[in-house]
Enzyme design. Structure first.
Site, short mmCIF file in Angstrom:
data_model
loop_
_atom_site.label_atom_id
_atom_site.label_comp_id
_atom_site.label_asym_id
_atom_site.label_seq_id
_atom_site.Cartn_x
_atom_site.Cartn_y
_atom_site.Cartn_z
N ASP A 80 56.09 46.73 42.40
CA ASP A 80 55.23 45.49 42.63
C ASP A 80 54.61 45.01 41.36
O ASP A 80 55.03 45.55 40.31
CB ASP A 80 53.89 45.97 43.60
N GLU A 141 51.29 49.72 42.48
CA GLU A 141 50.62 50.37 41.46
C GLU A 141 49.43 49.35 40.91
O GLU A 141 48.44 49.91 40.66
CB GLU A 141 51.79 50.50 40.11
ZN LIG Z 1 52.77 47.95 35.16
#
Ligand SMILES: [Zn+2]
Length: 377
Positions: A80, A141
């Site tokens: 992401d 993340e």
């Molecule tokens: Zn990163």
């Protein structure tokens, strides 16, 4: 052992131009699944999407044996990107990559992914023997390490690994703080601010008194604290009944993290306990609901550990010196280190990340790829 620079540039551009804001990594995951399957790897997508809310799971990529007898390693990148991330157009001038200016570039973390792809293509194409290796690609993340927190660590066979997710070049992140997210919800009593203020308890005022006594910012060499969000109140003529204060504490030391968090809680609690009703007309007392969310644990890798020795040896073979640094924030590596794996963070050359001025050079991506290749060979 040299890699194909133009192929690396092309894969990097393709990856960046597949939009993948957090929770919408599905198209990048599909691209990676087919690409790695074509390279003869076994690709497993887990069922973490149920927990993360993403449109896909984490990916585990296992390559066939490469002929070298080495301790297995894994490499990790997140799929992401932060916002603004829709409609990414990569601009290349010479060897410098940027976005068109209205989005991030996405080199965080696609520079790492592109390097991993190019490394395996080079190894296969040139029949270079390599040690056992897995790639792990996570979702979400950037919005709280959701993908890595939801993955089943038994899917990873290697005990040591490297997250490719840091700025700079030839840097190894060996430490990162633990963090607690905190919320303090103060409940008072609503009343008309002009007609009957004696009957109210102003929740915002109580929160403000507590916050004025907090120590924030850098608390000690290992710890920081912040209040980042205040939500409460309805109108200027209503004594506010409730307020929600959200903040965080980070520390490299577990004990200090607990102490600083408790200190903040105790200051809010004292403000509630010390409240008095001078006119004796309020129907109740204020209350506090203080919550501590264990965001991520600290990571600390010793210089003599297997994961550091392996990258040190690889760098020496390339005649490179590595800088060992400590980070100020959490990443997927914090969570990998809380599983039974050791995970260091390697720099990828990305720069000005989390901004529309994000940039990276092809030669820095190549340096990253060469270091990965040296770790494997
Ligand atoms: Zn990163």
């Amino acid at each position: 052992m040299s890699i194909n620079l133009e192929r690396l540039a092309s894969v990097f551009t393709t990856l960046c131009e597949i939009d993948s804001p957090s929770k919408q990594e599905g198209r990048v995951a599909a691209y990676l699944k087919s690409l790695f399957a074509d390279m003869g790897a076994e690709v497993i997508e887990d069922d973490s999407a149920d927990k993360t809310g993403s449109d896909c799971g984490n990916l585990f990529v296992r390559f066939p044996k490469g002929g070298l007898d080495r301790e297995p390693v894994f490499f990790n990148c997140h799929m992401d990107t932060v916002l603004p991330a829709i409609g990414v157009k990569v601009k290349r001038e010479g060897e410098i990559f940027t976005s068109a200016g209205d989005t991030v570039l996405g080199s965080d973390d696609k520079a790492g992914i592109a390097a991993l792809i190019e490394v395996m293509r080079t190894l296969q194409e040139k029949n270079i023997p390599y040690g056992p290796v897995e790639y792990v690609f996570t979702t979400c993340e950037e919005i709280g390490l959701l993908g890595v927190k939801a993955l089943d660590p038994t899917f990873i066979h290697a005990k040591i690994g490297y997250a490719l997710d840091s700025s700079g070049i030839n840097r190894v992140v060996v430490g990162a703080p633990a963090a607690n997210r905190i919320t303090a919800e103060i409940k008072g009593i609503a009343a008309h601010a002009g007609l009957s203020p004696e009957k109210g308890i102003n929740a915002i005022h109580l929160a403000a008194r507590a916050m004025a006594r907090l120590k924030l910012g850098r608390l000690d060499p290992e710890s920081t604290a912040n209040i980042g969000l205040i939500e409460g109140g309805i109108a200027s003529n209503i004594i506010p009944e409730s307020v929600l204060v959200t903040g965080e504490v980070r520390s490299h030391a577990v004990k200090l993290l607990a102490e600083h968090t408790e200190h903040i809680r105790s200051i809010f609690q004292a403000e509630i306990d010390n409240w008095t009703d001078p006119d004796g007309v309020v129907a109740g007392r204020p209350s506090l609901d203080f919550r501590i969310i264990d965001d991520y644990p600290a990571m600390k890798l010793e210089r003599g550990s297997a994961v550091i020795k392996r990258v040190e040896t690889a760098a020496a073979a390339l005649d490179r010196k590595l800088d060992y640094v400590v980070a100020g924030g959490g990443s997927d590596a914090n969570i990998f280190n809380s599983y039974s794996t050791q995970c260091a963070i390697l720099s990828t050359g990305m720069d000005k990340v989390h901004s529309t001025r994000e940039t990276i050079t092809l030669s820095d991506m190549a340096l990253t790829a060469e270091l990965i290749m040296a770790i494997l060979t």
